[in-house]
Scaffold this active site. Structure first.
Site, PDB file in Angstrom:
ATOM      1  N   ASP A   1       0.829  -1.210   0.000  1.00 54.65           N
ATOM      2  CA  ASP A   1       0.000   0.000   0.000  1.00 54.65           C
ATOM      3  C   ASP A   1       0.861   1.257   0.000  1.00 54.65           C
ATOM      4  OD1 ASP A   1       0.747  -0.764   2.657  1.00 54.65           O
ATOM      5  OD2 ASP A   1      -0.736   0.619   3.491  1.00 54.65           O
TER       6      ASP A   1
ATOM      7  N   GLU B   1      -0.077  -1.370   5.739  1.00 49.54           N
ATOM      8  CA  GLU B   1       0.998  -0.970   6.649  1.00 49.54           C
ATOM      9  C   GLU B   1       0.844   0.480   7.063  1.00 49.54           C
ATOM     10  OE1 GLU B   1       4.881   0.847   7.773  1.00 49.54           O
ATOM     11  OE2 GLU B   1       3.585   1.305   6.060  1.00 49.54           O
TER      12      GLU B   1
END
Length: 362
Positions: free
Chosen positions: A64, A127
């Site tokens: 991400d 994350e």
């Protein structure tokens, strides 16, 4: 594999936290192109294993990215994956799709070597929101703990052994909501101001840094005395800092305010987690034997510390030490000038392969 082209493809797969599906598809295709059999778990993490027996080393990073912001502030469109001047430009080039591609390049190299164990590639989700993907993956990894985890957050090619913790502390000061023209009760803004004035006079310790970053009132109207005034404090702390003692002291100075660390529910597919805004620090002992192996393998004398938080604490729940190493300048992460040099990717590819081999043989 063509590292620049692969990274360009991965950058083009826009993957904000919670919407990583397009990047997952590209990673699956790249892994299949290496002759591996990738799997996507319930949380959306991508995994693939090279080898079948012996101790395991995990090569990991997150898929991400943070928002790109104003596209006009970028020298190239943030999700175009432009390759120019020996650099790959775009959101995620440094943090951290570049390291993921270098890890894939390392897997390709390792296929031609005789290994004393196996290698697991793991690309996690969310994350940037608190590590849902790595927390979920660690619950499985600890059933058969790996020998070591190599985390590819950008470090400009330096071995890293940990990072500071980060948190958010919210303080809600109560007041008597009223029309500003006829207010006679408590105005919480004054109480909040007294709290901040006291905080400013309080000397920072070596291991803790508090910074007010947001002020809010409820309701948000310019002609109403608010019923609540809120301040948000950004907390940065070194490993070993006594955060519970810090919170107790802040509550004492906040008086009637409600002072707390918020939680947020994160969702990815069927996986749901309530995650605290207090993100832990991580520190691998400087004399850990596998850290020494990593330093020797890469010709370095000492390991550093990241200034930002990572998935390391949750990956360590697996029972394995976490060693950091990644290509790219960390100062470019989250900026509109994010890019990574192709030669840095090539150097990292060789370094990851050598690092895995050295750790397996230790």
């Amino acid at each position: 594999m063509d590292l620049a082209r692969s990274l360009s493809r991965l950058i083009q797969a826009e993957s904000y936290s919670g919407r990583e599906e397009s990047a997952v598809r590209v990673l699956v295709e790249l892994l299949e192109g290496l002759g591996l059999r990738p799997e996507v778990d319930e949380a959306g993490n991508v995994e693939a294993v090279l080898g079948s027996e012996g101790p395991e080393i995990v090569l990991t990073g997150h898929s991400d990215v943070v928002p790109a912001g104003d596209p006009g502030a970028w020298p190239h469109p943030p999700f175009a994956g432009v390759v120019e001047g020996g650099k790959v430009w775009g959101r995620g080039a440094v943090d951290m799709k570049g390291p993921l591609v270098a890890m894939l390049g390392a897997l390709e190299r390792l296929k031609g070597r005789r290994l004393a164990g196996r290698v697991r590639f793991l690309a996690t989700v969310q994350e940037e929101l608190g590590g849902l993907g790595s927390r979920y993956a660690s619950s499985r990894l600890r059933l058969e703990p790996p020998k070591a985890v190599v985390l590819g957050e950008p470090s400009a090619g330096r071995v890293m052994r940990g990072h500071r913790g980060r948190g958010e502390i919210w303080a809600d000061f109560p007041g008597d909501q009223a029309h500003a023209a006829m207010a006679t009760g408590t105005n919480p803004i004054y109480s909040l101001a007294d709290f901040l004035a006291g905080l400013e006079q309080h000397p920072e310790s070596f291991d803790v840094r508090l910074t007010p970053t947001r002020l809010e009132t409820y309701p948000q109207a310019t002609n109403v005395v608010p019923g609540v005034a809120r301040v948000v404090l950004d907390l940065r702390y070194e490993p070993g800092a006594d955060i519970h003692d810090l919170l107790d002291g802040l509550r004492d100075s906040a008086g009637e305010a409600s002072l707390y660390v918020p939680e947020e529910e994160l969702v990815s597919g069927p996986v749901r987690m309530s995650i605290s805004a207090l993100l832990p620090a991580y520190s691998l002992d400087s004399d850990h034997p596998l850290l020494a192996v990593a330093l020797r393998a890469l010709g370095q004398e000492s390991a550093g510390f990241w200034s930002f938080t990572t998935d390391a604490p949750y990956l360590a729940w697996s029972g394995a030490p976490v060693i950091g190493y990644g290509p790219g300048d960390p100062a470019l992460a989250h900026t509109t000038f994010e890019h990574v040099a192709v030669d840095a990717l090539e150097t990292a590819t060789a370094a990851y392969a050598d690092l895995v081999q050295a750790l397996l043989e230790a």
